[in-house]
Scaffold this motif. Structure first.
Motif, mmCIF file in Angstrom:
data_model
loop_
_atom_site.group_PDB
_atom_site.id
_atom_site.type_symbol
_atom_site.label_atom_id
_atom_site.label_comp_id
_atom_site.label_asym_id
_atom_site.label_seq_id
_atom_site.Cartn_x
_atom_site.Cartn_y
_atom_site.Cartn_z
ATOM 1 N N GLY A 108 5.209 -11.223 16.980
ATOM 2 C CA GLY A 108 6.489 -11.921 17.048
ATOM 3 C C GLY A 108 7.529 -11.415 16.074
ATOM 4 N N HIS A 109 7.154 -10.476 15.194
ATOM 5 C CA HIS A 109 8.080 -9.967 14.180
ATOM 6 C C HIS A 109 7.961 -8.443 14.109
ATOM 7 C CE1 HIS A 109 7.588 -14.196 13.033
ATOM 8 N NE2 HIS A 109 8.791 -14.097 12.501
ATOM 9 N N PRO A 110 8.828 -7.726 14.819
ATOM 10 C CA PRO A 110 8.726 -6.263 14.885
ATOM 11 C C PRO A 110 8.739 -5.579 13.516
ATOM 12 C CG PRO A 110 10.258 -7.064 16.542
ATOM 13 C CD PRO A 110 9.920 -8.242 15.679
ATOM 14 N N GLN A 111 9.538 -6.062 12.564
ATOM 15 C CA GLN A 111 9.588 -5.423 11.252
ATOM 16 C C GLN A 111 8.261 -5.579 10.514
ATOM 17 O OE1 GLN A 111 11.972 -3.391 9.967
ATOM 18 N NE2 GLN A 111 12.761 -3.549 12.051
ATOM 19 N N LEU A 112 7.612 -6.715 10.690
ATOM 20 C CA LEU A 112 6.299 -6.912 10.081
ATOM 21 C C LEU A 112 5.284 -5.991 10.748
ATOM 22 C CD1 LEU A 112 4.760 -10.351 9.155
ATOM 23 C CD2 LEU A 112 3.354 -8.497 10.015
ATOM 24 N N ALA A 113 5.347 -5.874 12.073
ATOM 25 C CA ALA A 113 4.426 -4.971 12.782
ATOM 26 C C ALA A 113 4.617 -3.538 12.320
ATOM 27 C CB ALA A 113 4.648 -5.081 14.291
ATOM 28 N N LEU A 114 5.871 -3.136 12.068
ATOM 29 C CA LEU A 114 6.139 -1.790 11.579
ATOM 30 C C LEU A 114 5.566 -1.600 10.179
ATOM 31 C CD1 LEU A 114 7.495 0.940 11.963
ATOM 32 C CD2 LEU A 114 9.625 -0.070 11.102
ATOM 33 N N ALA A 115 5.709 -2.624 9.319
ATOM 34 C CA ALA A 115 5.132 -2.550 7.971
ATOM 35 C C ALA A 115 3.615 -2.409 8.043
ATOM 36 C CB ALA A 115 5.521 -3.791 7.170
ATOM 37 N N LEU A 116 2.993 -3.117 8.986
ATOM 38 C CA LEU A 116 1.545 -3.014 9.166
ATOM 39 C C LEU A 116 1.164 -1.607 9.622
ATOM 40 C CD1 LEU A 116 -1.315 -4.208 9.404
ATOM 41 C CD2 LEU A 116 -0.682 -5.034 11.694
ATOM 42 N N MET A 117 1.901 -1.045 10.567
ATOM 43 C CA MET A 117 1.598 0.304 11.049
ATOM 44 C C MET A 117 1.744 1.320 9.917
ATOM 45 S SD MET A 117 3.065 0.560 14.963
ATOM 46 C CE MET A 117 4.690 -0.108 14.633
ATOM 47 N N ARG A 118 2.768 1.168 9.101
ATOM 48 C CA ARG A 118 2.951 2.086 7.983
ATOM 49 C C ARG A 118 1.813 1.970 6.978
ATOM 50 N NH1 ARG A 118 9.445 0.972 7.400
ATOM 51 N NH2 ARG A 118 10.142 2.693 8.752
ATOM 52 N N ARG A 119 1.351 0.740 6.752
ATOM 53 C CA ARG A 119 0.218 0.551 5.835
ATOM 54 C C ARG A 119 -1.035 1.224 6.386
ATOM 55 N NH1 ARG A 119 -2.834 -2.091 2.176
ATOM 56 N NH2 ARG A 119 -4.722 -3.099 2.945
ATOM 57 N N LEU A 120 -1.310 1.026 7.671
ATOM 58 C CA LEU A 120 -2.493 1.640 8.271
ATOM 59 C C LEU A 120 -2.382 3.171 8.272
ATOM 60 C CD1 LEU A 120 -3.080 -0.784 11.285
ATOM 61 C CD2 LEU A 120 -4.336 -0.692 9.122
ATOM 62 N N ALA A 121 -1.179 3.689 8.513
ATOM 63 C CA ALA A 121 -0.991 5.143 8.461
ATOM 64 C C ALA A 121 -1.260 5.665 7.054
ATOM 65 C CB ALA A 121 0.432 5.500 8.903
ATOM 66 N N SER A 122 -0.821 4.921 6.040
ATOM 67 C CA SER A 122 -1.066 5.324 4.661
ATOM 68 C C SER A 122 -2.555 5.325 4.355
ATOM 69 C CB SER A 122 -0.327 4.372 3.703
ATOM 70 O OG SER A 122 -0.615 4.677 2.358
ATOM 71 N N MET A 123 -3.288 4.333 4.872
ATOM 72 C CA MET A 123 -4.728 4.274 4.673
ATOM 73 C C MET A 123 -5.412 5.487 5.296
ATOM 74 S SD MET A 123 -5.273 0.192 5.416
ATOM 75 C CE MET A 123 -7.046 0.347 5.632
ATOM 76 N N VAL A 124 -4.982 5.867 6.504
ATOM 77 C CA VAL A 124 -5.574 7.026 7.173
ATOM 78 C C VAL A 124 -5.311 8.289 6.363
ATOM 79 C CG1 VAL A 124 -5.467 8.493 9.222
ATOM 80 C CG2 VAL A 124 -5.480 6.005 9.473
ATOM 81 N N ARG A 125 -4.104 8.441 5.845
ATOM 82 C CA ARG A 125 -3.776 9.618 5.041
ATOM 83 C C ARG A 125 -4.637 9.688 3.782
ATOM 84 N NH1 ARG A 125 0.824 12.336 6.494
ATOM 85 N NH2 ARG A 125 2.171 11.317 8.030
ATOM 86 N N ARG A 126 -4.802 8.543 3.099
ATOM 87 C CA ARG A 126 -5.621 8.533 1.883
ATOM 88 C C ARG A 126 -7.073 8.848 2.212
ATOM 89 N NH1 ARG A 126 -2.923 3.686 0.765
ATOM 90 N NH2 ARG A 126 -4.868 2.523 0.988
ATOM 91 N N CYS A 127 -7.578 8.284 3.301
ATOM 92 C CA CYS A 127 -8.965 8.558 3.686
ATOM 93 C C CYS A 127 -9.148 10.023 4.046
ATOM 94 C CB CYS A 127 -9.368 7.664 4.861
ATOM 95 S SG CYS A 127 -9.619 5.931 4.421
#
Length: 242
Positions: A129-148
């Motif tokens: 229901g909140h696109p900006q929050l969903a984008l923040a979540l995607m960016r966090r998950l992308a950062s996790m993948v990069r660190r891993c």
């Protein structure tokens, strides 16, 4: 055993604020208050388990006070540390997204750590229901993948000394207050924690840190580690990474 609910008296009628949670910064304060009211709140002692590896729950945890560590354990009991999450962070979102068992455990690092547990279904409704929050979540998950990915490369290609040097550089840049070509890490990293992060032993970490101190990279002071010549250390890490 947990420290119990923070709502043990009339003065604590309102749930704690989620204003400090980075992922929720796009929400209005009224929306954050509504999310806080949906949370189950609990305090933990240092070392206490917040989430169990392979557990089937899908709650998302907001770290409001204190800090937590994301860890996994091998069948032999060896600890592998993935990340330390301070106040303002979020853990547990992967299980909420895919409905699979937890891939790691989460443990409190400080006594008094305050966690808000939001159900996975409520979290998914919030993000959809909140696109900006969903984008923040995607960016966090992308950062996790990069660190891993970076850690996998380091573990696959670097020797123990290089992995410790890489981790010290990461801590210096992420945790330390960079001043010119030096940085300060507070508190001094625990040898066992470093070993769990880079896949070696505590004794090996102690030896490598001693070598780094003799080479002029490190200096231990009261309650802090000073990292000297960041440019040289960065160049050394990048050279061995190729």
């Amino acid at each position: 055993m947990s420290l119990g609910s923070p709502f043990d008296g009339a003065a604590a009628a309102e749930p704690p604020s989620l204003d400090g949670i980075d992922m929720l910064e796009s929400l209005t304060w009224e929306e954050r208050d509504r999310v806080a009211a949906l949370c189950r709140w609990q305090r933990f002692r240092a070392g206490e388990t917040v989430l169990d590896q392979d557990g089937d729950g899908c709650d998302v945890c907001f770290v409001v006070q204190g800090a937590v560590r994301v860890v996994s354990y091998s069948y032999s009991g060896r600890e592998v540390s993935f990340d330390d999450v301070p106040a303002g962070g979020v853990v547990g979102e992967m299980a909420a997204i895919d409905g699979q068992p937890r891939s790691a455990s989460v443990e409190a690092l400080e006594t008094g750590t305050l966690i808000g547990f939001l159900s996975g279904s409520a979290f998914l409704s919030l993000t959809t229901g909140h696109p900006q929050l969903a984008l923040a979540l995607m960016r966090r998950l992308a950062s996790m993948v990069r660190r891993c990915t970076e850690r996998i490369v380091d573990l696959s290609t670097l020797g123990a000394a290089n992995r410790v040097q890489s981790e010290i550089l990461r801590l210096a840049l992420a945790q330390g207050g960079e001043r010119g070509n030096t940085a300060v890490i507070r508190p001094i990293p625990v040898h066992a924690d470093l070993a769990a992060r880079v896949g070696t032993t505590r004794e090996t970490v102690a030896r490598i840190l001693g070598d780094m101190a003799r080479d002029g990279f490190l200096e231990r002071r009261s309650g802090e580690m000073v990292v000297h010549d960041l440019a040289r250390l960065r160049a050394l890490v990048e050279e061995v990474r190729g």
